[in-house]
Design a protein around this motif. Sequence first.
Motif, mmCIF file in Angstrom:
data_model
loop_
_atom_site.group_PDB
_atom_site.id
_atom_site.type_symbol
_atom_site.label_atom_id
_atom_site.label_comp_id
_atom_site.label_asym_id
_atom_site.label_seq_id
_atom_site.Cartn_x
_atom_site.Cartn_y
_atom_site.Cartn_z
ATOM 1 N N ALA A 27 1.086 -1.359 -0.188
ATOM 2 C CA ALA A 27 0.010 -0.043 0.007
ATOM 3 C C ALA A 27 1.031 1.072 -0.085
ATOM 4 O O ALA A 27 0.709 2.328 -0.753
ATOM 5 C CB ALA A 27 -1.228 -0.143 1.033
ATOM 6 N N VAL A 28 2.472 1.566 1.509
ATOM 7 C CA VAL A 28 2.582 2.242 1.071
ATOM 8 C C VAL A 28 4.016 2.762 -0.577
ATOM 9 O O VAL A 28 3.987 3.567 -1.046
ATOM 10 C CB VAL A 28 4.023 2.287 1.666
ATOM 11 N N GLU A 29 4.176 1.641 -1.281
ATOM 12 C CA GLU A 29 4.458 2.063 -2.320
ATOM 13 C C GLU A 29 4.027 1.756 -3.834
ATOM 14 O O GLU A 29 4.183 2.570 -4.622
ATOM 15 C CB GLU A 29 5.090 0.235 -2.953
ATOM 16 N N ALA A 30 2.528 1.912 -3.237
ATOM 17 C CA ALA A 30 1.620 2.149 -4.431
ATOM 18 C C ALA A 30 0.957 2.942 -4.077
ATOM 19 O O ALA A 30 0.780 3.767 -5.106
ATOM 20 C CB ALA A 30 0.106 1.133 -4.536
ATOM 21 N N ASP A 31 0.709 3.931 -2.967
ATOM 22 C CA ASP A 31 -0.134 4.884 -2.787
ATOM 23 C C ASP A 31 0.825 5.836 -1.809
ATOM 24 O O ASP A 31 -0.058 6.642 -1.245
ATOM 25 C CB ASP A 31 -1.526 4.772 -2.285
ATOM 26 N N THR A 32 1.839 6.542 -1.681
ATOM 27 C CA THR A 32 2.029 6.763 -1.146
ATOM 28 C C THR A 32 3.157 8.026 -1.825
ATOM 29 O O THR A 32 3.761 7.670 -2.081
ATOM 30 C CB THR A 32 3.457 6.818 -0.529
ATOM 31 N N ALA A 33 2.975 9.284 -0.968
ATOM 32 C CA ALA A 33 3.456 10.537 -1.518
ATOM 33 C C ALA A 33 4.266 12.009 -1.150
ATOM 34 O O ALA A 33 3.713 11.117 -0.413
ATOM 35 C CB ALA A 33 2.595 11.801 -3.076
ATOM 36 N N LEU A 34 5.617 11.984 -0.872
ATOM 37 C CA LEU A 34 6.161 12.860 -0.465
ATOM 38 C C LEU A 34 5.545 14.623 -0.356
ATOM 39 O O LEU A 34 4.451 14.867 -1.414
ATOM 40 C CB LEU A 34 7.366 13.323 -0.772
ATOM 41 N N LEU A 35 4.840 15.335 0.915
ATOM 42 C CA LEU A 35 3.645 16.465 1.093
ATOM 43 C C LEU A 35 5.077 17.622 0.356
ATOM 44 O O LEU A 35 6.080 16.974 -0.469
ATOM 45 C CB LEU A 35 4.066 16.538 2.375
ATOM 46 N N PRO A 36 4.327 18.781 -0.401
ATOM 47 C CA PRO A 36 4.437 19.537 -0.860
ATOM 48 C C PRO A 36 5.890 20.405 -0.433
ATOM 49 O O PRO A 36 6.087 20.332 0.433
ATOM 50 C CB PRO A 36 3.874 20.390 -1.025
ATOM 51 N N GLY A 37 7.659 20.449 -0.948
ATOM 52 C CA GLY A 37 8.702 20.500 -0.106
ATOM 53 C C GLY A 37 9.368 19.634 0.443
ATOM 54 O O GLY A 37 10.836 20.155 1.144
ATOM 55 N N ALA A 38 9.157 18.780 0.468
ATOM 56 C CA ALA A 38 9.951 17.549 1.724
ATOM 57 C C ALA A 38 11.019 17.481 1.333
ATOM 58 O O ALA A 38 12.201 17.374 1.136
ATOM 59 C CB ALA A 38 8.432 16.773 1.979
ATOM 60 N N ARG A 39 11.307 16.624 -0.279
ATOM 61 C CA ARG A 39 12.439 16.044 -0.835
ATOM 62 C C ARG A 39 13.055 17.625 -0.826
ATOM 63 O O ARG A 39 14.634 17.641 -1.208
ATOM 64 C CB ARG A 39 11.735 15.397 -2.588
ATOM 65 N N ARG A 40 12.961 18.520 -1.263
ATOM 66 C CA ARG A 40 13.158 20.512 -1.603
ATOM 67 C C ARG A 40 14.245 20.581 -0.367
ATOM 68 O O ARG A 40 15.476 20.491 -0.087
ATOM 69 C CB ARG A 40 12.479 21.438 -1.770
ATOM 70 N N LEU A 41 13.314 20.720 1.032
ATOM 71 C CA LEU A 41 13.722 20.455 2.482
ATOM 72 C C LEU A 41 15.250 19.814 2.440
ATOM 73 O O LEU A 41 16.695 20.339 2.914
ATOM 74 C CB LEU A 41 12.603 20.746 3.060
ATOM 75 N N LEU A 42 14.807 17.921 2.418
ATOM 76 C CA LEU A 42 15.523 16.963 2.863
ATOM 77 C C LEU A 42 17.208 17.283 2.253
ATOM 78 O O LEU A 42 18.102 16.723 2.522
ATOM 79 C CB LEU A 42 15.468 16.317 2.707
ATOM 80 N N ASP A 43 16.980 17.496 1.163
ATOM 81 C CA ASP A 43 17.859 17.884 -0.331
ATOM 82 C C ASP A 43 18.621 19.593 0.002
ATOM 83 O O ASP A 43 20.146 19.489 0.256
ATOM 84 C CB ASP A 43 17.480 18.370 -1.412
ATOM 85 N N THR A 44 18.042 20.175 0.450
ATOM 86 C CA THR A 44 19.102 21.582 1.329
ATOM 87 C C THR A 44 19.440 21.500 2.319
ATOM 88 O O THR A 44 20.565 21.304 2.707
ATOM 89 C CB THR A 44 18.063 22.640 1.442
ATOM 90 N N LEU A 45 18.767 20.563 3.691
ATOM 91 C CA LEU A 45 19.380 20.215 4.754
ATOM 92 C C LEU A 45 21.118 18.930 4.779
ATOM 93 O O LEU A 45 21.675 19.403 5.308
ATOM 94 C CB LEU A 45 18.586 19.050 5.641
ATOM 95 N N LEU A 46 20.480 18.272 3.076
ATOM 96 C CA LEU A 46 21.955 17.323 3.287
ATOM 97 C C LEU A 46 22.917 18.170 2.467
ATOM 98 O O LEU A 46 24.117 17.690 2.847
ATOM 99 C CB LEU A 46 21.339 16.245 2.173
ATOM 100 N N ASP A 47 22.762 19.003 1.431
ATOM 101 C CA ASP A 47 24.210 20.066 0.433
ATOM 102 C C ASP A 47 24.259 21.084 2.213
ATOM 103 O O ASP A 47 25.453 21.312 1.933
ATOM 104 C CB ASP A 47 23.053 20.943 -0.219
ATOM 105 N N SER A 48 23.799 21.237 2.873
ATOM 106 C CA SER A 48 24.301 21.875 3.840
ATOM 107 C C SER A 48 24.728 21.655 5.012
ATOM 108 O O SER A 48 24.957 21.867 5.927
ATOM 109 C CB SER A 48 22.412 22.578 4.523
ATOM 110 N N GLY A 49 25.181 20.377 5.123
ATOM 111 C CA GLY A 49 25.800 19.677 5.805
ATOM 112 C C GLY A 49 25.280 19.382 6.679
ATOM 113 O O GLY A 49 25.427 18.844 8.604
ATOM 114 N N ILE A 50 23.426 19.334 7.487
ATOM 115 C CA ILE A 50 22.659 19.207 8.281
ATOM 116 C C ILE A 50 22.229 17.933 8.571
ATOM 117 O O ILE A 50 21.297 17.593 8.173
ATOM 118 C CB ILE A 50 21.816 20.465 8.443
ATOM 119 N N PRO A 51 22.021 17.501 10.029
ATOM 120 C CA PRO A 51 22.044 16.151 10.180
ATOM 121 C C PRO A 51 20.484 16.485 9.844
ATOM 122 O O PRO A 51 19.895 16.718 11.046
ATOM 123 C CB PRO A 51 22.701 15.873 11.301
ATOM 124 N N THR A 52 20.130 14.601 9.900
ATOM 125 C CA THR A 52 18.157 14.868 9.511
ATOM 126 C C THR A 52 18.716 13.101 10.247
ATOM 127 O O THR A 52 19.489 12.429 9.961
ATOM 128 C CB THR A 52 17.711 14.360 8.549
#
Length: 67
Positions: A27-52
């Motif tokens: 069910a998760v694989e078939a019908d789950t999507a990231l919230l708007p902005g989530a991918r960008r936030l995670l990428d920004t944190l990663l690029d900034s060296g901020i642990p998550t």
Amino acid sequence: MASSRWAATARPLNDIAADLDARFLAAVEADTALLPGARRLLDTLLDSGIPTALVSASPRPVVSTRY
């Protein structure tokens, strides 16, 4: 005392849990999507060296699902 009406259809608890986990993962694989902005936030944190971190009560295969 356990009810005799369940005795004929009883399944081992491990089998039931494995079946539920597999259905939930599907069910998760078939019908789950990231919230708007989530991918960008995670990428920004990663690029900034901020642990998550991710905290979840879901089984490991569900948590490891890629989006």
